[in-house]
Write a protein that holds these residues in place. Sequence first.
Motif, PDB file in Angstrom:
ATOM      1  N   PRO A 115      57.354   1.487  -0.157  1.00  0.00           N
ATOM      2  CA  PRO A 115      57.359   2.926   0.110  1.00  0.00           C
ATOM      3  C   PRO A 115      57.706   3.725  -1.139  1.00  0.00           C
ATOM      4  CG  PRO A 115      59.273   1.881   1.077  1.00  0.00           C
ATOM      5  CD  PRO A 115      58.411   0.788   0.536  1.00  0.00           C
ATOM      6  N   ASN A 116      57.330   4.980  -1.141  1.00  0.00           N
ATOM      7  CA  ASN A 116      57.648   5.858  -2.266  1.00  0.00           C
ATOM      8  C   ASN A 116      58.356   7.112  -1.753  1.00  0.00           C
ATOM      9  OD1 ASN A 116      55.614   7.563  -1.278  1.00  0.00           O
ATOM     10  ND2 ASN A 116      54.067   6.529  -2.504  1.00  0.00           N
ATOM     11  N   SER A 117      58.647   8.037  -2.643  1.00  0.00           N
ATOM     12  CA  SER A 117      59.409   9.233  -2.250  1.00  0.00           C
ATOM     13  C   SER A 117      58.631  10.120  -1.282  1.00  0.00           C
ATOM     14  CB  SER A 117      59.816  10.028  -3.487  1.00  0.00           C
ATOM     15  OG  SER A 117      58.671  10.470  -4.177  1.00  0.00           O
ATOM     16  N   THR A 118      57.305  10.123  -1.387  1.00  0.00           N
ATOM     17  CA  THR A 118      56.508  10.916  -0.462  1.00  0.00           C
ATOM     18  C   THR A 118      56.625  10.371   0.956  1.00  0.00           C
ATOM     19  OG1 THR A 118      54.961  11.356  -2.245  1.00  0.00           O
ATOM     20  CG2 THR A 118      54.193  11.820  -0.027  1.00  0.00           C
TER      21      THR A 118
ATOM     22  N   ARG B 207      60.749  14.590   7.519  1.00  0.00           N
ATOM     23  CA  ARG B 207      60.102  15.754   8.144  1.00  0.00           C
ATOM     24  C   ARG B 207      59.700  15.425   9.585  1.00  0.00           C
ATOM     25  NH1 ARG B 207      56.680  16.882   4.379  1.00  0.00           N
ATOM     26  NH2 ARG B 207      54.965  15.659   5.207  1.00  0.00           N
ATOM     27  N   ASN B 208      59.189  14.217   9.799  1.00  0.00           N
ATOM     28  CA  ASN B 208      58.811  13.814  11.157  1.00  0.00           C
ATOM     29  C   ASN B 208      60.026  13.702  12.068  1.00  0.00           C
ATOM     30  OD1 ASN B 208      56.091  13.737  10.599  1.00  0.00           O
ATOM     31  ND2 ASN B 208      56.074  11.555  10.116  1.00  0.00           N
ATOM     32  N   LEU B 209      61.150  13.182  11.534  1.00  0.00           N
ATOM     33  CA  LEU B 209      62.379  13.138  12.335  1.00  0.00           C
ATOM     34  C   LEU B 209      62.803  14.548  12.740  1.00  0.00           C
ATOM     35  CD1 LEU B 209      64.686  10.502  10.623  1.00  0.00           C
ATOM     36  CD2 LEU B 209      63.710  10.397  12.900  1.00  0.00           C
ATOM     37  N   HIS B 210      62.784  15.461  11.793  1.00  0.00           N
ATOM     38  CA  HIS B 210      63.178  16.835  12.075  1.00  0.00           C
ATOM     39  C   HIS B 210      62.255  17.477  13.106  1.00  0.00           C
ATOM     40  CE1 HIS B 210      63.114  21.213  11.346  1.00  0.00           C
ATOM     41  NE2 HIS B 210      64.429  21.061  11.273  1.00  0.00           N
TER      42      HIS B 210
END
Length: 82
Positions: free
Chosen positions: A50-53, A60-63
């Motif tokens: 995985p990367n920072s994006t 963002r999806n959790l929020h």
Amino acid sequence: MTRKLFVALAILSLSASAASAAHHHHHALNTQAGVPDPASQPPTGWTGGPNSTDHATYLRNLHDSGYNPKNDFDSSGHIASQ
């Protein structure tokens, strides 16, 4: 007598299934020497983990789903039950 017959049948069935699995596995190893399996190749352009994006998208999806980390613990500091 029945117990001995049952044990003998169990041993026979286990040895037959093990022999069948070993025989099947043997055929899976019969590939051309030096030719890699195309299914085991990583996709073109694959860079690894995985990367920072990915992390930003995850947060963002959790929020967006309504997750609030402040609700993880109760007023006593224990993990909140659901």
